[in-house]
Design a protein around this motif. Structure first.
Motif, PDB file in Angstrom:
ATOM      1  N   UNK A  33      -1.998   5.030   9.604  1.00 38.43           N
ATOM      2  CA  UNK A  33      -3.295   5.411   9.014  1.00 38.43           C
ATOM      3  C   UNK A  33      -3.940   4.353   9.303  1.00 38.43           C
ATOM      4  N   UNK A  34      -5.558   3.966   8.800  1.00 43.81           N
ATOM      5  CA  UNK A  34      -6.576   3.912   9.581  1.00 43.81           C
ATOM      6  C   UNK A  34      -6.945   2.496   8.796  1.00 43.81           C
ATOM      7  N   UNK A  35      -7.355   1.394   9.524  1.00 46.59           N
ATOM      8  CA  UNK A  35      -7.469  -0.221   8.648  1.00 46.59           C
ATOM      9  C   UNK A  35      -8.083   0.304   8.140  1.00 46.59           C
ATOM     10  N   UNK A  36      -9.431   0.826   7.839  1.00 48.24           N
ATOM     11  CA  UNK A  36      -9.705   1.384   7.215  1.00 48.24           C
ATOM     12  C   UNK A  36      -9.624   0.679   5.454  1.00 48.24           C
ATOM     13  N   UNK A  37      -8.514   2.408   5.558  1.00 48.48           N
ATOM     14  CA  UNK A  37      -8.027   2.808   4.460  1.00 48.48           C
ATOM     15  C   UNK A  37      -7.055   1.709   4.070  1.00 48.48           C
ATOM     16  N   UNK A  38      -6.254   0.411   4.179  1.00 50.98           N
ATOM     17  CA  UNK A  38      -6.196  -0.589   4.327  1.00 50.98           C
ATOM     18  C   UNK A  38      -6.710  -1.602   3.103  1.00 50.98           C
ATOM     19  N   UNK A  39      -7.973  -1.617   4.086  1.00 55.77           N
ATOM     20  CA  UNK A  39      -8.985  -2.868   3.006  1.00 55.77           C
ATOM     21  C   UNK A  39      -8.994  -2.171   1.614  1.00 55.77           C
ATOM     22  N   UNK A  40     -10.142  -0.981   2.392  1.00 54.41           N
ATOM     23  CA  UNK A  40     -10.184  -0.483   0.715  1.00 54.41           C
ATOM     24  C   UNK A  40      -8.916  -0.280  -0.783  1.00 54.41           C
ATOM     25  N   UNK A  41      -7.744   0.081  -0.216  1.00 52.04           N
ATOM     26  CA  UNK A  41      -6.334   0.087  -0.390  1.00 52.04           C
ATOM     27  C   UNK A  41      -6.524  -1.075  -1.388  1.00 52.04           C
ATOM     28  N   UNK A  42      -6.696  -2.627  -0.125  1.00 53.35           N
ATOM     29  CA  UNK A  42      -6.549  -4.306  -0.939  1.00 53.35           C
ATOM     30  C   UNK A  42      -7.755  -4.257  -1.933  1.00 53.35           C
ATOM     31  N   UNK A  43      -8.815  -3.448  -1.434  1.00 51.02           N
ATOM     32  CA  UNK A  43     -10.162  -4.187  -3.002  1.00 51.02           C
ATOM     33  C   UNK A  43     -10.383  -3.832  -3.682  1.00 51.02           C
ATOM     34  N   UNK A  44      -9.051  -2.034  -4.205  1.00 49.95           N
ATOM     35  CA  UNK A  44      -8.532  -1.694  -5.398  1.00 49.95           C
ATOM     36  C   UNK A  44      -9.973  -0.248  -5.798  1.00 49.95           C
ATOM     37  N   UNK A  45     -10.177   0.045  -4.281  1.00 47.46           N
ATOM     38  CA  UNK A  45     -10.711   1.453  -4.262  1.00 47.46           C
ATOM     39  C   UNK A  45      -9.468   2.267  -4.918  1.00 47.46           C
ATOM     40  N   UNK A  46     -10.346   3.000  -6.120  1.00 51.25           N
ATOM     41  CA  UNK A  46      -9.351   3.821  -6.749  1.00 51.25           C
ATOM     42  C   UNK A  46      -9.457   5.441  -6.461  1.00 51.25           C
ATOM     43  N   UNK A  47     -10.069   6.084  -5.914  1.00 48.27           N
ATOM     44  CA  UNK A  47      -9.972   7.268  -5.044  1.00 48.27           C
ATOM     45  C   UNK A  47      -8.725   7.572  -3.736  1.00 48.27           C
ATOM     46  N   UNK A  48      -7.668   5.986  -3.282  1.00 48.34           N
ATOM     47  CA  UNK A  48      -7.031   6.086  -1.922  1.00 48.34           C
ATOM     48  C   UNK A  48      -6.328   7.542  -2.665  1.00 48.34           C
ATOM     49  N   UNK A  49      -5.396   7.808  -1.487  1.00 47.37           N
ATOM     50  CA  UNK A  49      -4.840   9.237  -1.151  1.00 47.37           C
ATOM     51  C   UNK A  49      -3.699   8.662  -2.291  1.00 47.37           C
ATOM     52  N   UNK A  50      -2.597   8.669  -2.938  1.00 52.69           N
ATOM     53  CA  UNK A  50      -1.472   8.455  -4.090  1.00 52.69           C
ATOM     54  C   UNK A  50      -0.479   8.144  -2.880  1.00 52.69           C
ATOM     55  N   UNK A  51      -0.257   9.776  -2.244  1.00 54.02           N
ATOM     56  CA  UNK A  51       0.739   9.043  -0.783  1.00 54.02           C
ATOM     57  C   UNK A  51       0.787   8.265  -0.469  1.00 54.02           C
ATOM     58  N   UNK A  52      -0.207   7.802   0.858  1.00 53.89           N
ATOM     59  CA  UNK A  52      -0.331   6.997   1.775  1.00 53.89           C
ATOM     60  C   UNK A  52      -0.199   5.482   1.071  1.00 53.89           C
ATOM     61  N   UNK A  53      -1.209   6.021   0.015  1.00 56.99           N
ATOM     62  CA  UNK A  53      -0.856   3.393  -0.883  1.00 56.99           C
ATOM     63  C   UNK A  53       0.984   3.854  -1.070  1.00 56.99           C
ATOM     64  N   UNK A  54       1.373   4.813  -2.085  1.00 58.46           N
ATOM     65  CA  UNK A  54       3.221   4.812  -1.949  1.00 58.46           C
ATOM     66  C   UNK A  54       3.519   4.228  -1.126  1.00 58.46           C
ATOM     67  N   UNK A  55       3.407   4.770   0.741  1.00 62.50           N
ATOM     68  CA  UNK A  55       4.063   5.043   1.828  1.00 62.50           C
ATOM     69  C   UNK A  55       3.981   2.833   2.421  1.00 62.50           C
ATOM     70  N   UNK A  56       2.660   2.884   2.209  1.00 57.78           N
ATOM     71  CA  UNK A  56       1.888   1.838   2.298  1.00 57.78           C
ATOM     72  C   UNK A  56       2.770   0.728   1.713  1.00 57.78           C
ATOM     73  N   UNK A  57       3.306   0.500   0.189  1.00 54.56           N
ATOM     74  CA  UNK A  57       4.124  -0.065  -0.524  1.00 54.56           C
ATOM     75  C   UNK A  57       5.752  -0.511  -0.115  1.00 54.56           C
ATOM     76  N   UNK A  58       5.972   0.713   0.481  1.00 54.81           N
ATOM     77  CA  UNK A  58       7.437   1.372   0.191  1.00 54.81           C
ATOM     78  C   UNK A  58       7.298   0.062   1.823  1.00 54.81           C
ATOM     79  N   UNK A  59       6.777   0.857   2.699  1.00 50.64           N
ATOM     80  CA  UNK A  59       6.769  -0.400   3.828  1.00 50.64           C
ATOM     81  C   UNK A  59       6.394  -1.659   3.818  1.00 50.64           C
ATOM     82  N   UNK A  60       5.757  -2.135   2.992  1.00 52.53           N
ATOM     83  CA  UNK A  60       5.553  -3.775   2.224  1.00 52.53           C
ATOM     84  C   UNK A  60       7.308  -4.263   1.692  1.00 52.53           C
TER      85      UNK A  60
END
Length: 70
Positions: A33-60
């Motif tokens: 995914x893009x570094x921008x998405x990671x930044x938005x996710x970490x900043x609490x942007x509520x409109x992040x795609x759930x599938x991508x957010x869950x994959x990032x959480x799983x990877x971590x």
């Protein structure tokens, strides 16, 4: 920490990423995914795609243990 909103989830993502010594760029490459998405996710942007957010959480390795309810 209980995840109750996007901001809390983002804080947890940031904590786990930093604990593993990863940059946002490195994590974005791992998650395809893009570094921008990671930044938005970490900043609490509520409109992040759930599938991508869950994959990032799983990877971590963030645990999501929910008891089975039958």
């Amino acid at each position: 920490m209980q995840i109750k909103d996007a901001a809390t989830f983002g804080k947890i993502i940031r904590q786990y990423r930093k604990k593993q010594g990863l940059t946002q760029i490195q994590l974005s490459a791992m998650a395809n995914t893009s570094p921008r998405l990671i930044g938005e996710l970490e900043n609490g942007k509520p409109t992040i795609q759930l599938e991508k957010a869950l994959r990032i959480a799983w990877l971590l390795g963030i645990p999501f243990n929910v008891p089975d309810k039958d």
